[in-house]
Structure formats: structure tokens, C-alpha cells
Scaffold this motif. Structure first.
Motif, mmCIF file in Angstrom:
data_model
loop_
_atom_site.group_PDB
_atom_site.id
_atom_site.type_symbol
_atom_site.label_atom_id
_atom_site.label_comp_id
_atom_site.label_asym_id
_atom_site.label_seq_id
_atom_site.Cartn_x
_atom_site.Cartn_y
_atom_site.Cartn_z
ATOM 1 N N GLY A 259 -11.168 10.289 -2.572
ATOM 2 C CA GLY A 259 -12.025 9.987 -1.427
ATOM 3 C C GLY A 259 -12.796 8.682 -1.548
ATOM 4 N N GLY A 260 -12.366 7.807 -2.465
ATOM 5 C CA GLY A 260 -13.010 6.499 -2.598
ATOM 6 C C GLY A 260 -12.039 5.392 -2.243
ATOM 7 N N VAL A 261 -11.433 4.812 -3.284
ATOM 8 C CA VAL A 261 -10.517 3.683 -3.094
ATOM 9 C C VAL A 261 -9.192 4.123 -2.452
ATOM 10 C CG1 VAL A 261 -9.236 1.871 -4.308
ATOM 11 C CG2 VAL A 261 -11.590 2.405 -4.985
ATOM 12 N N GLY A 262 -8.747 5.339 -2.745
ATOM 13 C CA GLY A 262 -7.450 5.825 -2.233
ATOM 14 C C GLY A 262 -7.277 5.619 -0.731
ATOM 15 N N PRO A 263 -8.191 6.137 0.092
ATOM 16 C CA PRO A 263 -8.039 5.950 1.547
ATOM 17 C C PRO A 263 -8.061 4.481 1.960
ATOM 18 C CG PRO A 263 -9.720 7.616 1.060
ATOM 19 C CD PRO A 263 -9.309 7.028 -0.254
ATOM 20 N N MET A 264 -8.771 3.658 1.184
ATOM 21 C CA MET A 264 -8.815 2.222 1.506
ATOM 22 C C MET A 264 -7.455 1.561 1.274
ATOM 23 S SD MET A 264 -11.730 1.909 2.604
ATOM 24 C CE MET A 264 -11.711 0.163 2.949
ATOM 25 N N THR A 265 -6.761 2.016 0.226
ATOM 26 C CA THR A 265 -5.442 1.452 -0.077
ATOM 27 C C THR A 265 -4.496 1.672 1.106
ATOM 28 O OG1 THR A 265 -5.751 1.803 -2.439
ATOM 29 C CG2 THR A 265 -3.485 1.617 -1.679
ATOM 30 N N VAL A 266 -4.514 2.883 1.642
ATOM 31 C CA VAL A 266 -3.632 3.190 2.781
ATOM 32 C C VAL A 266 -4.051 2.375 4.008
ATOM 33 C CG1 VAL A 266 -2.734 5.026 4.257
ATOM 34 C CG2 VAL A 266 -3.246 5.515 1.859
ATOM 35 N N ALA A 267 -5.353 2.285 4.234
ATOM 36 C CA ALA A 267 -5.837 1.526 5.401
ATOM 37 C C ALA A 267 -5.405 0.057 5.304
ATOM 38 C CB ALA A 267 -7.361 1.616 5.499
ATOM 39 N N MET A 268 -5.484 -0.512 4.100
ATOM 40 C CA MET A 268 -5.122 -1.920 3.960
ATOM 41 C C MET A 268 -3.610 -2.129 4.089
ATOM 42 S SD MET A 268 -8.119 -2.951 3.968
ATOM 43 C CE MET A 268 -7.810 -4.690 4.086
ATOM 44 N N LEU A 269 -2.834 -1.129 3.708
ATOM 45 C CA LEU A 269 -1.383 -1.212 3.923
ATOM 46 C C LEU A 269 -1.084 -1.326 5.423
ATOM 47 C CD1 LEU A 269 1.640 -0.834 3.114
ATOM 48 C CD2 LEU A 269 1.249 1.617 3.409
ATOM 49 N N LEU A 270 -1.771 -0.516 6.217
ATOM 50 C CA LEU A 270 -1.501 -0.538 7.659
ATOM 51 C C LEU A 270 -2.069 -1.820 8.284
ATOM 52 C CD1 LEU A 270 -1.989 3.230 8.478
ATOM 53 C CD2 LEU A 270 0.003 2.020 7.587
ATOM 54 N N TYR A 271 -3.183 -2.274 7.741
ATOM 55 C CA TYR A 271 -3.723 -3.573 8.169
ATOM 56 C C TYR A 271 -2.680 -4.665 7.916
ATOM 57 C CZ TYR A 271 -6.748 -7.688 8.233
ATOM 58 O OH TYR A 271 -7.280 -8.911 8.509
ATOM 59 N N ASN A 272 -2.086 -4.647 6.724
ATOM 60 C CA ASN A 272 -1.069 -5.648 6.382
ATOM 61 C C ASN A 272 0.156 -5.536 7.281
ATOM 62 O OD1 ASN A 272 -2.441 -6.935 4.335
ATOM 63 N ND2 ASN A 272 -1.412 -5.862 2.668
ATOM 64 N N THR A 273 0.500 -4.317 7.677
ATOM 65 C CA THR A 273 1.681 -4.127 8.533
ATOM 66 C C THR A 273 1.450 -4.804 9.889
ATOM 67 O OG1 THR A 273 2.123 -2.033 7.429
ATOM 68 C CG2 THR A 273 3.256 -2.401 9.517
ATOM 69 N N VAL A 274 0.249 -4.610 10.427
ATOM 70 C CA VAL A 274 -0.069 -5.237 11.719
ATOM 71 C C VAL A 274 -0.134 -6.763 11.548
ATOM 72 C CG1 VAL A 274 -1.786 -5.389 13.570
ATOM 73 C CG2 VAL A 274 -1.270 -3.166 12.522
ATOM 74 N N LYS A 275 -0.758 -7.186 10.440
ATOM 75 C CA LYS A 275 -0.877 -8.626 10.169
ATOM 76 C C LYS A 275 0.514 -9.267 10.025
ATOM 77 C CE LYS A 275 -3.245 -11.575 6.768
ATOM 78 N NZ LYS A 275 -4.287 -11.599 5.727
ATOM 79 N N ALA A 276 1.406 -8.569 9.327
ATOM 80 C CA ALA A 276 2.764 -9.095 9.132
ATOM 81 C C ALA A 276 3.494 -9.198 10.472
ATOM 82 C CB ALA A 276 3.545 -8.193 8.171
ATOM 83 N N ALA A 277 3.289 -8.197 11.325
ATOM 84 C CA ALA A 277 3.939 -8.199 12.645
ATOM 85 C C ALA A 277 3.445 -9.397 13.463
ATOM 86 C CB ALA A 277 3.645 -6.893 13.378
ATOM 87 N N LEU A 278 2.159 -9.648 13.423
ATOM 88 C CA LEU A 278 1.592 -10.775 14.163
ATOM 89 C C LEU A 278 2.097 -12.102 13.600
ATOM 90 C CD1 LEU A 278 -2.071 -9.468 14.408
ATOM 91 C CD2 LEU A 278 -0.578 -9.919 16.349
ATOM 92 N N TRP A 279 2.069 -12.218 12.300
ATOM 93 C CA TRP A 279 2.477 -13.439 11.624
ATOM 94 C C TRP A 279 3.890 -13.846 11.959
ATOM 95 C CZ3 TRP A 279 1.122 -13.994 5.758
ATOM 96 C CH2 TRP A 279 -0.177 -14.484 5.658
ATOM 97 N N ARG A 280 4.793 -12.856 11.915
ATOM 98 C CA ARG A 280 6.202 -13.173 12.171
ATOM 99 C C ARG A 280 6.388 -13.730 13.566
ATOM 100 N NH1 ARG A 280 10.660 -10.119 12.226
ATOM 101 N NH2 ARG A 280 9.581 -8.208 12.801
ATOM 102 N N ARG A 281 5.460 -13.363 14.444
ATOM 103 C CA ARG A 281 5.566 -13.839 15.825
ATOM 104 C C ARG A 281 4.653 -15.033 16.068
ATOM 105 N NH1 ARG A 281 6.352 -8.499 15.266
ATOM 106 N NH2 ARG A 281 7.915 -7.465 16.540
ATOM 107 N N GLY A 282 4.138 -15.579 14.969
ATOM 108 C CA GLY A 282 3.306 -16.778 15.077
ATOM 109 C C GLY A 282 1.928 -16.505 15.642
ATOM 110 N N GLU A 283 1.464 -15.241 15.533
ATOM 111 C CA GLU A 283 0.119 -14.923 16.024
ATOM 112 C C GLU A 283 -0.769 -14.623 14.820
ATOM 113 O OE1 GLU A 283 0.812 -11.608 18.660
ATOM 114 O OE2 GLU A 283 2.630 -12.592 19.348
#
Ligand code: NAD
Length: 286
Positions: A259-283
Motif C-alpha cells: 500500500g505504499g510504493v506498489g500502487p505508485m509503480t502501477v500508476a506510473m506504468l499507465l502514465y507512461n503508456t499514455v505518454k508513449a501514445a502521445l509521443w508517437r503521435r508527436g503530442e
């Protein structure tokens, strides 16, 4: 003592992502690859997939037998690299012995590397360049920021120097202008080194490694460790961190396990997924 609980901080990341996703005309797609049936990996992958879907991302898990030859896995990664539908690729570790994790990482397109572990992203983090950042270290920094913990000018000590946690976290804390010390298995006088820390992060994988005597009174302590120490009466794993619970009597703030860092790791993975999607499209993620 302040409890650095992960779920509210993770929820703040999801809030941000939901607002962003509402504006996108497409749905970012995460592909998680798992080899074999290691119970911890099965559980982590399920959690990542479930959270991705809950957030409204598209997610698929590709499962291969533990005996899969390395060339077959590399061929699969090459297909995912080429697939325009795939925004993020994560290969769950640990991998079976015939597969070399570093070789696998080098095969992943850095623009789809949502775990932030390929050499290019790891190097970009050290250079202070925009990158897909390794999820657990990014989660630690985000957790500390969520609770308003100041980092600039602080003495930060990280125990553990893995490519997964310790090293990238050193780069991220440096970026936050902390004075960073990386301690490890060969560090002499670990207790003394730890006592200098105003922010102490344990990322080793040894229950009870950090005792109250190693913690400066009032220090902020982040426990990244996840150790399975048995099962409860319902057969569920009992998890503890690297920090002795008595540290709560000395520290000004402490992250719990679980209940500390663990949930943050998953949240940042999904953050990166959205960021990667935007990046590939030049956003940009903004
Ligand atoms: P690792 O085994 O790759 O690295 C462990 C590090 O600890 C090494 O750098 C080693 O030098 C150091 N170390 C070992 N014994 C030590 C000692 N006695 N004193 C000081 N340092 C010592 O592990 P990892 O992949 O970095 O993971 C570390 C821990 O964090 C594990 O418990 C893992 O399960 C956990 N983890 C948690 C998350 C999360 O989301 N919360 C994510 C990744 C890893």
C-alpha cells in the motif's frame, strides 16, 4: 508520523490521466508479455492489466511458456515494435534462465518502453532529458511530491543499486536537486551512511534490513522492498518491506508495505503508456 499511503497518490495520477484520455480520439494500447507461471509475476501482470482497463486503456497480456527460446521472444517483440496499434510494451521480469533480460530490453523500441528500462531511456534519465521513466523510481518521486516532502538540497540515501530501482531513482532524485548517496551490498558502515539521510529509500529485498538505529530522527523513509514472508490462513501471501516496523517511532514519514510504493509503480506504468501514445503521435502529456 505521516503515512505515505500509495493509493491516494496513485488516484491523483489516475485523475490526471482520465482528464487527458477524455480528450484523446484514440485509446492507448498496452501489451504486457509474460513467460511462465511464476506466481508473483502472474499476480503483478493481472494487476497491471486490470488497472489499465479500469482506467479505460486497451490492454492485452501475451503469455508464453517458460521454455520459450529467446529468439522467439525477440521475434515477438519485433512484431510489437512494428505494430502501429501497440503504444506500450512491458516484458515482465524475472525471466527464465535461457532468456537474458538485458538482451530483451535492448530489443524493445525505446518509444514503446513503458517500463523505462531500455538503455536509451535509462541514459536519457541521467542526462535530464525527457524520457519514459522507470516506473518504481518515478512512483517514489511522485509519492514524495504528493505528500509535499521537500527534496531540494536534502541528503537522500538510497539502499540498493539495481538498474530497476536504485540507479534510476538516484538520477531522478538528483534532478530534484537532492544530494544523493547510493548504498549497496558492499557499502561499509551502512548504518552510519543511512543515519545521514533526511530521505532514506530502501530497495533491497531483505525484511527488517533498516532498523530504527539506522534512521535519523525525523527522516522520511520510503520502503520499496517487497518480501514474501509466509501465507495467512486464507493462503494469501504475507508481504513486508525492507524497513523494520519500529522505524515508525523514529521517522517523520514512512511508506507502508503493502500500500505504499506498489500502487505508485502501477500508476506510473499507465502514465507512461499514455505518454508513449502521445509521443508517437508527436503530442505531449503536458
Ligand atoms: P535487486 O536484487 O536487483 O537489487 C538489490 C540491491 O540491494 C542490490 O543493488 C544490492 O547491492 C543491494 N543489497 C543487497 N543486500 C544488501 C545489504 N545487505 N545491504 C545493502 N544493500 C544490499 O532488487 P530490485 O529489483 O532492485 O528490488 C529491490 C526490492 O524492491 C525487492 O524487494 C523488490 O521486490 C522490490 N521492488 C518493489 C517494487 C514496487 O513496486 N514496490 C518494484 C520493484 C522492486
Amino acid at each position: 508520523m505521516l503515512k505515505l499511503a500509495g493509493p491516494p497518490a496513485a488516484e491523483a495520477v489516475y485523475e490526471e490521466l482520465r482528464a487527458l484520455l477524455n480528450r484523446l480520439p484514440y485509446t492507448p494500447h498496452l501489451r504486457v508479455v509474460r513467460l511462465g507461471e511464476d506466481p508473483a509475476s502472474v499476480a503483478y501482470v493481472r494487476l497491471k492489466d486490470r488497472q489499465a482497463r479500469r482506467l479505460g486503456l486497451s490492454s492485452q497480456v501475451d503469455v508464453f511458456p517458460a521454455s520459450t527460446p529467446q529468439e522467439d521472444l525477440l521475434a515477438h517483440i519485433a512484431r510489437l515494435n512494428q505494430d502501429p496499434e501497440v503504444d506500450g510494451i512491458l516484458v515482465q521480469s524475472p525471466l527464465p534462465p535461457q532468456v537474458d533480460f538485458n538482451t530483451v530490453l535492448e530489443a524493445i523500441d525505446p518509444k514503446k518502453d513503458v517500463d523505462g528500462l531500455t538503455p536509451l531511456n535509462a541514459g536519457r534519465i541521467w542526462m535530464g532529458l525527457e524520457a519514459l521513466e522507470s516506473c518504481t523510481p518515478a512512483g517514489v518521486v511522485r509519492l514524495l511530491k504528493h505528500y509535499g516532502i521537500p527534496l531540494a538540497g536534502k541528503n537522500a540515501v538510497i539502499v540498493g543499486r539495481s538498474n530497476l530501482v536504485g540507479k534510476p531513482l538516484a538520477a531522478l532524485l538528483l534532478r530534484e536537486n537532492a544530494t544523493v548517496t547510493l548504498a549497496h551490498s558492499r557499502t561499509q558502515n551502512l548504518a552510519e551512511v543511512c543515519r545521514r539521510a533526511e530521505v532514506l529509500v530502501a530497495a533491497v529485498g531483505r525484511p527488517g534490513l533498516i532498523t530504527p538505529e539506522m534512521v535519523r530522527p525525523g527522516a522520511v523513509v520510503v520502503d520499496v522492498g517487497i518480501n514474501r514472508v509466509g501465507q495467512d490462513e486464507r493462503g494469501r501471501d504475507i508481504l513486508v518491506g525492507d524497513v523494520d516496523p519500529r522505524v515508525a517511532e523514529v521517522a517523520s514519514a514512512l511508506s507502508p508495505v503493502p500500500g505504499g510504493v506498489g500502487p505508485m509503480t502501477v500508476a506510473m506504468l499507465l502514465y507512461n503508456t499514455v505518454k508513449a501514445a502521445l509521443w508517437r503521435r508527436g503530442e505531449r502529456a503536458g
